[in-house]
Design a protein around this motif. Structure first.
Motif, short mmCIF file in Angstrom:
data_model
loop_
_atom_site.label_atom_id
_atom_site.label_comp_id
_atom_site.label_asym_id
_atom_site.label_seq_id
_atom_site.Cartn_x
_atom_site.Cartn_y
_atom_site.Cartn_z
N GLY A 53 53.06 37.87 51.57
CA GLY A 53 52.38 37.00 50.16
C GLY A 53 52.50 38.09 49.21
O GLY A 53 53.25 39.10 49.49
N LYS A 54 52.15 37.62 47.95
CA LYS A 54 52.32 38.32 46.47
C LYS A 54 50.98 38.79 46.07
O LYS A 54 49.92 37.57 45.85
CB LYS A 54 53.03 37.17 46.20
CG LYS A 54 53.18 38.00 44.32
CD LYS A 54 54.95 37.81 44.17
CE LYS A 54 54.76 38.62 42.30
NZ LYS A 54 55.75 39.61 42.57
N ILE A 55 50.37 39.48 45.31
CA ILE A 55 48.76 39.65 45.10
C ILE A 55 48.83 39.05 43.71
O ILE A 55 50.04 40.01 43.02
CB ILE A 55 48.35 41.32 44.91
CG1 ILE A 55 48.67 41.79 46.66
CG2 ILE A 55 47.26 41.58 44.58
CD1 ILE A 55 48.22 42.60 46.68
N ILE A 56 48.69 38.80 43.27
CA ILE A 56 49.04 38.17 42.43
C ILE A 56 48.53 38.86 40.39
O ILE A 56 47.33 38.98 41.06
CB ILE A 56 48.35 36.67 41.48
CG1 ILE A 56 48.66 35.66 43.11
CG2 ILE A 56 48.86 35.45 40.40
CD1 ILE A 56 50.00 35.50 42.80
N ASP A 57 48.92 39.56 39.24
CA ASP A 57 48.28 40.02 38.88
C ASP A 57 47.60 41.58 39.15
O ASP A 57 46.85 42.28 38.67
CB ASP A 57 47.19 39.30 38.08
CG ASP A 57 48.14 37.94 37.30
OD1 ASP A 57 49.65 37.72 37.03
OD2 ASP A 57 47.15 37.12 37.18
N PHE A 58 48.14 41.79 40.22
CA PHE A 58 48.21 43.50 40.71
C PHE A 58 48.26 44.24 39.92
O PHE A 58 49.15 44.43 39.44
CB PHE A 58 49.49 42.97 42.21
CG PHE A 58 48.03 44.82 42.97
CD1 PHE A 58 46.57 44.79 42.65
CD2 PHE A 58 49.06 45.55 43.53
CE1 PHE A 58 46.74 46.08 44.16
CE2 PHE A 58 49.23 47.16 44.51
CZ PHE A 58 47.35 47.14 44.25
N ASP A 59 47.19 44.70 39.11
CA ASP A 59 47.23 45.99 39.26
C ASP A 59 46.66 47.18 39.45
O ASP A 59 46.06 47.64 39.66
CB ASP A 59 45.97 45.87 37.00
CG ASP A 59 46.70 47.17 36.72
OD1 ASP A 59 47.29 48.23 36.70
OD2 ASP A 59 45.82 47.20 35.31
N THR A 60 48.26 47.94 39.54
CA THR A 60 47.83 49.50 40.57
C THR A 60 46.96 50.05 39.87
O THR A 60 46.70 51.83 40.52
CB THR A 60 49.51 49.68 41.19
OG1 THR A 60 49.90 49.55 39.62
CG2 THR A 60 50.36 48.53 41.59
N ASN A 61 47.26 50.51 38.35
CA ASN A 61 47.14 51.84 37.84
C ASN A 61 45.50 51.40 37.42
O ASN A 61 44.09 52.90 37.39
CB ASN A 61 48.00 51.77 35.79
CG ASN A 61 48.88 52.07 36.80
OD1 ASN A 61 49.48 52.92 37.45
ND2 ASN A 61 49.43 51.39 36.49
N ALA A 62 44.51 50.09 38.00
CA ALA A 62 43.08 50.37 37.26
C ALA A 62 42.51 50.89 38.69
O ALA A 62 42.78 50.71 40.08
CB ALA A 62 42.95 48.79 37.31
N GLN A 63 41.61 51.41 38.14
CA GLN A 63 41.12 52.35 39.09
C GLN A 63 39.64 51.29 39.66
O GLN A 63 39.13 50.78 38.60
CB GLN A 63 40.10 53.68 38.66
CG GLN A 63 41.05 54.86 38.28
CD GLN A 63 41.78 55.23 39.25
OE1 GLN A 63 40.71 55.90 40.75
NE2 GLN A 63 43.06 55.10 39.79
N GLY A 64 38.91 51.83 40.42
CA GLY A 64 37.89 50.74 40.86
C GLY A 64 37.98 50.04 41.56
O GLY A 64 39.22 49.26 42.55
N THR A 65 37.27 48.91 41.58
CA THR A 65 37.19 47.89 42.21
C THR A 65 37.57 46.83 40.92
O THR A 65 37.71 45.94 40.00
CB THR A 65 36.07 47.36 42.58
OG1 THR A 65 35.73 48.15 43.61
CG2 THR A 65 36.06 45.72 43.65
#
Lengths: 300, 181
Positions: free
Chosen positions: B96-108
């Motif tokens: 599947g696909k992670i919707i609106d996945f922000d790979t750069n955002a640190q933390g949770t």
């Protein structure tokens, strides 16, 4: 220009294909990373095919309470007995010492036999090139005949004359997801004491099969061929056909058989009835297993 | 103009897949629970594989059904032979696909994953809420979702209907490391 347009179109298409297959690629990568599935479910679920042992043993920390009962009628039209004329019960406990070794003790009411055995699982069937193609389990059993004067009489008071031993190599294979087959070369040492001419060592070959009808239901059949039966009275090869019902902690077997004995050394050497549907040859058999788990397999 | 456009297309069409960064989890944990008044059943599998394509936000999971360990040894046999039929369907997979996945955002960050879960030969589209933790580029995904036994063609005999819940809670936790081909 035309060529360029075609090239661009091709590239766009290629790009599109790449993106659309990217998800499949991920599963392909995992498929290569993940080891192949080699697991084959056990050929038999119960530790018995019908009356004889199967290759299945209980896991470590599992205690099995096993009861086997056989009912039969005397010949004749009129009988005032309730349900059945005669019955015999064997009650046994089996405990999984390790995942490979289990130990059992039991007692039978009708022939006064006390028995004990050790069962060791040598190999488990798995898929794959280097995997074992068979389940192989070794069985060593011994029994003590406590009856005072039995139908077979001749028993002396000597302790050693009342002992019998059985050694078996149980080999089984799950041929398909539904069908399992077992072969059991067997050696029995049993002094019957009826006639001096009778041999004390017997060789037999057991055949067992299980066919899964549904997720929890299967039919089983078992037959032992004795190659050198005793000569002082007629004996026949034991046969059984039955239904297994395998549910949770309770496993139940219903069967029709010609042997009323439930310990290897007796049903191989002393089955005095052939299999047919006439009394007293037809025995209705009922095996019930209740499993206690004394050890939690999950790490807490 | 045309040439640079072509070059851009080339980079776009090939660059995406060949340079894509992936992370993999080889010892992911998946466990499931069935709570009923009669009996609680718990099983764990600590050898689940999962991979994420960070550029596209796509994710795949692959698990061997026979690697599930139960509290009771006989339950594992029943699970493999009578319920999940792992000799015919050895694996369960998800893609599947992670919707609106922000790979750069640190933390949770809490995201939805949409995709197809395939088990016991049945593929079903599901949505899972997941907690993604990004600690300087090492990602951890965890979450819980409910799944219905009957959706996957798994039959529970009427006698055991009280012992096995109709809805099974599935827990997962994956810790990812960079994946090199």
């Amino acid at each position: 220009m035309k060529i360029k347009k075609i090239v661009i179109a091709c590239l766009l298409l290629l790009g599109g294909v790449h993106i659309s297959t990217a998800q499949d690629d991920l599963l392909d990568i995992l498929n290569n990373e993940q080891e192949d599935a080699t697991y084959v479910p056990p050929a038999f679920k119960m530790t018995r095919v019908a009356f004889g042992h199967s290759t299945e043993i209980r896991s470590k920390g599992v205690l099995e309470l096993f009861t086997a009962t056989r009912f039969w009628n005397f010949p004749g039209d009129r009988s005032q007995s309730f349900a059945a004329d005669k019955m015999t019960t064997r009650i046994a406990l089996e405990y999984g010492v390790s995942d490979r070794l289990s130990f059992g003790i039991g007692g039978t009411t009708f022939d006064g036999l006390f028995d004990s055995y050790l069962k060791y699982k040598l190999t488990s069937q798995e898929k794959g090139e280097k995997a074992a193609p068979f389940n192989i389990t070794l069985l060593q059993a011994g029994s003590y005949n406590s009856s005072s004067g039995s139908v077979y009489s001749g028993l002396s008071g000597d302790f050693s004359d009342r002992l019998a031993f059985t050694s078996q190599v149980l080999v089984s294979r799950k041929m398909s997801s539904k069908f399992s087959l077992q072969l059991a070369p067997t050696f029995v040492h049993k002094p019957l004491g009826v006639s001096n001419q009778d041999n004390k060592n017997f060789f037999a070959l057991g055949f067992g099969a299980r066919y899964k009808l549904g997720p929890h239901l299967s039919i089983v059949s078992e037959y032992y061929r004795t190659f050198n039966p005793i000569e002082s009275f007629d004996t026949y090869d034991p046969f059984a056909i039955g239904v297994n019902w395998e549910l949770g902690d309770i496993l139940i077997q219903l069967m029709l058989t010609n042997t009323r004995n439930m310990v290897e050394d007796t049903f191989i050497t002393q089955t005095t009835n052939n299999f047919n549907f006439k009394d007293p040859n037809l025995h209705f058999g009922f095996n019930a297993t209740y499993v206690f788990h004394l050890k939690n397999k999950l790490k807490k | 103009m045309n040439k640079s456009f072509l070059a851009l297309l080339l980079i776009l069409s090939f660059g995406i897949t060949s340079n894509s960064e992936k992370v993999i989890a080889r010892q992911g944990q998946v466990s499931f629970f069935s709570y009923t008044s009669v009996e609680n059943i718990k099983a764990e599998n600590n050898q689940v594989y999962s991979i994420i394509n960070l550029q596209e936000g796509t994710i795949a999971v692959d698990m061997l059904m026979n690697a599930f360990v139960f509290e009771k040894a006989l339950m594992r046999e029943h699970f493999n032979e009578s319920y999940i039929e792992s000799d015919i369907y050895p694996k369960a997979t998800f893609q599947g696909k992670i919707i609106d996945f922000d790979t750069n955002a640190q933390g949770t960050q809490i995201k939805m994953i949409k995709g197809a879960f395939k088990m016991h030969g049945v593929s079903k589209d599901i949505e899972i809420k997941t907690k993604i933790e990004n600690n300087n580029g090492s990602y951890t995904l965890s979450g819980v979702f409910e799944t219905f036994v009957k959706d996957y063609n798994i039959n529970i005999p009427p006698l055991l209907a009280g012992n096995i819940a109709k809805s099974i809670a599935v827990n997962f936790k994956f810790e990812y490391q960079p994946y090199e081909n």
